[in-house]
Write a protein that holds these residues in place. Structure first.
Motif, PDB file in Angstrom:
ATOM      1  N   GLU A 447       0.948  -0.973   0.088  1.00 62.70           N
ATOM      2  CA  GLU A 447       0.138   0.135  -0.163  1.00 62.70           C
ATOM      3  C   GLU A 447       0.853   1.337  -0.003  1.00 62.70           C
ATOM      4  N   MET A 448       1.991   1.172   0.390  1.00 61.70           N
ATOM      5  CA  MET A 448       3.038   2.429   0.756  1.00 61.70           C
ATOM      6  C   MET A 448       4.111   2.352  -0.373  1.00 61.70           C
ATOM      7  N   ARG A 449       3.854   1.394  -1.308  1.00 54.95           N
ATOM      8  CA  ARG A 449       4.914   1.300  -2.211  1.00 54.95           C
ATOM      9  C   ARG A 449       5.470   2.578  -3.041  1.00 54.95           C
ATOM     10  N   PHE A 554       5.715   7.497   9.314  1.00 54.00           N
ATOM     11  CA  PHE A 554       4.429   6.880   9.009  1.00 54.00           C
ATOM     12  C   PHE A 554       3.681   6.389  10.278  1.00 54.00           C
ATOM     13  N   VAL A 555       2.350   6.383  10.319  1.00 50.86           N
ATOM     14  CA  VAL A 555       1.503   5.774  11.176  1.00 50.86           C
ATOM     15  C   VAL A 555       0.772   4.734  10.428  1.00 50.86           C
ATOM     16  N   ILE A 556       0.636   3.496  10.992  1.00 51.47           N
ATOM     17  CA  ILE A 556      -0.220   2.464  10.412  1.00 51.47           C
ATOM     18  C   ILE A 556      -1.158   2.219  11.945  1.00 51.47           C
ATOM     19  N   ILE A 557      -2.601   2.430  11.524  1.00 51.46           N
ATOM     20  CA  ILE A 557      -3.611   2.254  12.744  1.00 51.46           C
ATOM     21  C   ILE A 557      -4.431   1.281  12.182  1.00 51.46           C
ATOM     22  N   TRP A 579       0.113  12.150   3.213  1.00 53.53           N
ATOM     23  CA  TRP A 579      -0.319  11.125   2.430  1.00 53.53           C
ATOM     24  C   TRP A 579      -1.168  10.147   3.352  1.00 53.53           C
ATOM     25  N   VAL A 580      -2.202   9.761   2.724  1.00 54.34           N
ATOM     26  CA  VAL A 580      -3.246   9.003   3.387  1.00 54.34           C
ATOM     27  C   VAL A 580      -3.765   7.938   2.593  1.00 54.34           C
ATOM     28  N   SER A 581      -3.933   6.861   3.276  1.00 57.47           N
ATOM     29  CA  SER A 581      -4.598   5.688   2.438  1.00 57.47           C
ATOM     30  C   SER A 581      -5.510   5.028   3.734  1.00 57.47           C
ATOM     31  N   GLU A 582      -6.838   4.627   3.154  1.00 62.88           N
ATOM     32  CA  GLU A 582      -7.297   3.568   4.102  1.00 62.88           C
ATOM     33  C   GLU A 582      -7.921   2.530   3.271  1.00 62.88           C
ATOM     34  N   VAL A 583      -7.803   1.310   3.852  1.00 65.12           N
ATOM     35  CA  VAL A 583      -8.151   0.036   2.987  1.00 65.12           C
ATOM     36  C   VAL A 583      -8.928  -0.816   3.986  1.00 65.12           C
ATOM     37  N   GLU A 584      -9.717  -1.818   3.337  1.00 64.96           N
ATOM     38  CA  GLU A 584     -10.463  -2.716   4.278  1.00 64.96           C
ATOM     39  C   GLU A 584      -9.436  -3.925   3.747  1.00 64.96           C
ATOM     40  N   VAL A 597      -7.791  -0.350   8.051  1.00 66.58           N
ATOM     41  CA  VAL A 597      -6.478   0.040   8.099  1.00 66.58           C
ATOM     42  C   VAL A 597      -6.246   1.280   7.426  1.00 66.58           C
ATOM     43  N   LEU A 598      -5.728   2.239   8.348  1.00 65.88           N
ATOM     44  CA  LEU A 598      -5.476   3.717   8.263  1.00 65.88           C
ATOM     45  C   LEU A 598      -3.890   3.827   8.175  1.00 65.88           C
ATOM     46  N   ILE A 599      -3.304   4.367   7.223  1.00 66.38           N
ATOM     47  CA  ILE A 599      -1.986   4.691   6.795  1.00 66.38           C
ATOM     48  C   ILE A 599      -1.758   6.024   6.614  1.00 66.38           C
ATOM     49  N   ALA A 600      -1.008   6.952   7.125  1.00 69.65           N
ATOM     50  CA  ALA A 600      -0.740   8.373   7.072  1.00 69.65           C
ATOM     51  C   ALA A 600       0.802   8.812   7.218  1.00 69.65           C
ATOM     52  N   ARG A 601       0.997   9.741   6.635  1.00 66.46           N
ATOM     53  CA  ARG A 601       2.581  10.233   6.674  1.00 66.46           C
ATOM     54  C   ARG A 601       2.518  11.669   7.539  1.00 66.46           C
ATOM     55  N   LYS A 602       3.455  11.984   8.234  1.00 67.69           N
ATOM     56  CA  LYS A 602       3.251  13.223   8.774  1.00 67.69           C
ATOM     57  C   LYS A 602       4.485  14.177   8.163  1.00 67.69           C
ATOM     58  N   LYS A 603       3.669  15.307   8.084  1.00 66.35           N
ATOM     59  CA  LYS A 603       4.326  16.573   7.313  1.00 66.35           C
ATOM     60  C   LYS A 603       5.615  17.246   8.132  1.00 66.35           C
ATOM     61  N   LEU A 604       6.602  17.511   7.327  1.00 64.20           N
ATOM     62  CA  LEU A 604       7.679  18.388   8.011  1.00 64.20           C
ATOM     63  C   LEU A 604       7.258  19.817   8.190  1.00 64.20           C
ATOM     64  N   TRP A 605       7.033  20.175   9.327  1.00 63.56           N
ATOM     65  CA  TRP A 605       6.624  21.657   9.606  1.00 63.56           C
ATOM     66  C   TRP A 605       7.459  22.062  10.506  1.00 63.56           C
ATOM     67  N   GLY A 606       7.578  23.379  10.629  1.00 60.98           N
ATOM     68  CA  GLY A 606       8.651  24.044  11.842  1.00 60.98           C
ATOM     69  C   GLY A 606       7.898  25.376  12.201  1.00 60.98           C
TER      70      GLY A 606
END
Length: 612
Positions: A447-449, A554-557, A579-584, A597-606
């Motif tokens: 999913e993250m490829r 990344f977080v995989i919940i 980046w966000v993905s939700e799958v069954e 399954v919820l997969i997301a990517r944290k942004k770089l912020w400052g």
């Protein structure tokens, strides 16, 4: 006149009745409003923060009536979450020295209680996002990170000056380099490791001893160079040090991509099961091993496997020092009464070995100290459990087999360990668990490829490790995994260690003891459902996950749909919507309920984001 007076009286009564009704209505509104409101803090129509306060735990501590079927949230998630002041860029909520001072906690500093976990009360929990330091960069990737990190990410050079003669670290322009030195191994950890293997007469001078030595505990580890160089020997180390005057040593270790954690040998058991390590190591770690009848040595005894080693090194300068010679003699006396034997000694390094059976314990004279622990003492209970000044004896089975019964690494990773029976897991169930997690991890990576780079993930945390199947499925990737066993399933952590992996026990109703921005990937399987049932705050957990997650991480919940639907509403506020993905996911042998399954990517912020 009487009629007028009567009219005025009636009007007055009516006004009083109306006023009383209004007051009663207001009280009812206040009562029911307070019953359903998540806290006393004010929100505007967009559920934004107005108070400007850093504190206010359990801000969104609401629960689902039916996690499996209920889809309606009690309150919308916020569109914005305030950012902490820059002074909190290295915040560790449960190891916050300022909090200890403010709460006026009376801790015994001689017993190191001030370095143990002291979590803030609910009303003082932080409800803001921890910012990166000025100039923060995406960390240098493994394996280059073993030897260098960005100075801007950990702007502390105190250790480079204090340990300049020991080659811990060197400031080099915008980077900090790590030559591999240590307090006792100025010439490098690699040479020191070979010297230990030679002392123990291991084949080929390899410390892994044919795969029979896999798990190491390095106490007082500094910047974890010992553990870093053991990785090439197929040995994995839990490098342990407190959040003390040696500025940010564990943060440096994690920034380098080396397995390590904050902790101290103080008054409580370390959060690891009994018989987890084949070797404990201390290179001039400044630990008072003689205190309280040798209770710290007895904690190492609890953690070592049958026949496990304790390697203790001190600088050559102490060889003729009278005080240190007396300490060495006293340590030898205690360890002899604990039935440990000296198996090797060279210069200022001595290695003891723990017995493999109970035979020596049973032959000691009556009244010999330290005593054996009571038979009803569980050596695997660790969360907030005080250390005990007694010897944890082996079970009858382990006594008979004269050892742990583990096969060598790497075979032990997928072989059901003998202690599986203690947690009610059969060999077939163990095998099926490994098979399921291999398929699940393959699905995650597939999913993250398109967004994951080959070297973008190094430090991984499995927040509900179960039997360690998730970590085992990652064995062919260049990562290491901190397997976290929630308190209600802590017994299973012994299986994780018996597989040759690392982990710790933790209560996810509290903050995790690590520096901010120290993990590239967080995997949470049913973690939110579990704390929600216990009445803990999912909001607080999301805030803490953000604290320990690196930018670009990344977080995989994996959880029930109601939880996934709720958490997804936080992504904009958390800045996890890079980046966000939700799958069954497909149904498998571990599927007890419907999951998403919820997969997301944290942004770089400052620093462009306003702080409070």
């Amino acid at each position: 006149m009487k009629h007028t007076a009567h009219s005025l009286s009636s009007t007055r009564h009516l006004k009083f009745l109306l006023l009383g009704f209004i007051v009663l209505l207001a009280l009812l509104c206040l009562y029911y409003g307070s019953s359903f409101a998540p806290s006393s803090r004010r929100f505007d129509g967009e559920n934004s923060f107005l108070s400007g306060s850093l504190f206010g735990g359990n801000l969104f501590n609401h629960r689902f009536d039916d996690l499996h079927g209920h889809r309606n949230l009690i309150l919308k998630a916020p569109k914005t979450i305030p950012v902490c002041d820059e002074m909190y860029s290295e915040l560790i909520p449960c190891l916050d020295r300022n909090l200890i001072y403010q709460l006026r906690l009376k801790l015994n500093m001689t017993l190191m209680e001030h370095y143990e976990r002291q979590c803030p009360p609910t009303e003082r929990r932080y409800n803001c996002l921890v910012p990166p330091p000025v100039g923060y960069k995406i960390p240098i990737r493994w394996p280059n990170s073993r030897d260098e990190v960005w100075k801007a990410n950990i702007p502390h050079t105190h250790l480079a000056k204090e340990k300049s003669d020991q080659n811990w670290m060197v400031v080099n322009g915008d980077k900090i380099n790590f030559p591999g030195g240590g307090t006792h191994f100025h010439d490098g950890a690699d040479k020191y490791i070979i010297a230990l293997a030679k002392m123990l007469k291991f084949p080929g001078d390899k410390l892994h001893n044919g795969g029979n030595l896999r798990n190491v505990l390095d106490v007082g580890c500094g910047v974890a160079s010992f553990g870093a160089y053991l990785l090439s020997h197929d040995v994995i180390t839990m490098s342990l040090a407190p959040n003390d005057g040696h500025e940010n040593q564990i943060q440096f270790a994690l920034e380098r991509g080396i397995p390590s954690t904050l902790g101290v040998l103080g008054t409580k058991r370390l959060p690891y099961p009994s018989r987890s390590f084949e070797l404990a190591h201390c290179s001039r770690c400044r630990i008072d091993w003689l205190q309280r009848d040798g209770i710290l040595l007895l904690e190492l005894d609890r953690l070592l496997r049958p026949g496990g080693y304790f390697a203790y090194s001190s600088p050559e300068a102490y060889a003729q020092d009278p005080v240190n010679r007396r300490i060495g003699t006293a340590m030898h006396d205690i360890l002899k009464r604990m039935c440990w034997k000296v198996v090797a000694k060279k210069d200022q390094t001595v290695i003891w070995a723990k017995p493999v059976t109970n035979s020596c314990y049973l032959k000691r004279d009556p009244g010999t100290l330290p005593p054996l622990c009571n038979l009803d003492d569980d050596p695997d209970l660790t969360w907030n459990v005080p250390m005990k000044a007694c010897i944890s004896r082996y079970s009858k089975k382990m006594h008979r087999q004269k050892g742990s019964g583990l096969v060598p690494w790497p075979q032990r990773l997928f072989s059901a360990p003998p202690r599986s029976e203690e947690v009610g897991v059969s060999a077939e169930e163990f095998k099926e668990d490994s098979k399921v997690w291999k398929l699940r991890v393959a699905e995650y990576w597939n999913e993250m490829r398109l967004v994951i780079q080959r070297d973008s993930i190094r430090n991984v945390m499995d927040m509900n490790s179960n039997l360690g199947g998730f970590a085992a499925a990652l064995i062919n990737k260049d990562v290491w995994v901190m397997n976290v066993a929630p308190v209600n399933s802590s017994a299973k952590l012994k299986i994780v260690y018996d597989r040759g992996l690392l982990g710790t026990v933790h209560d996810w109703c509290e903050a995790f003891s690590t520096y901010p921005r120290t993990y590239d990937l967080l995997h949470a399987w049913a973690v939110f459902s579990e704390i929600n049932v216990r009445g803990c705050s999912m909001h607080d957990l999301l805030i803490d996950m953000d604290r320990i997650l690196r930018p670009d991480g990344f977080v995989i919940i994996r959880d029930v749909p109601a939880v996934i639907n709720y958490i997804q509403k936080y992504f904009t506020a958390l800045r996890w919507d890079g980046w966000v993905s939700e799958v069954e996911p497909r149904t498998d042998a571990l599927s007890k309920v419907e999951e998403r399954v919820l997969i997301a990517r944290k942004k770089l912020w400052g620093n462009e984001v306003a702080t409070i």
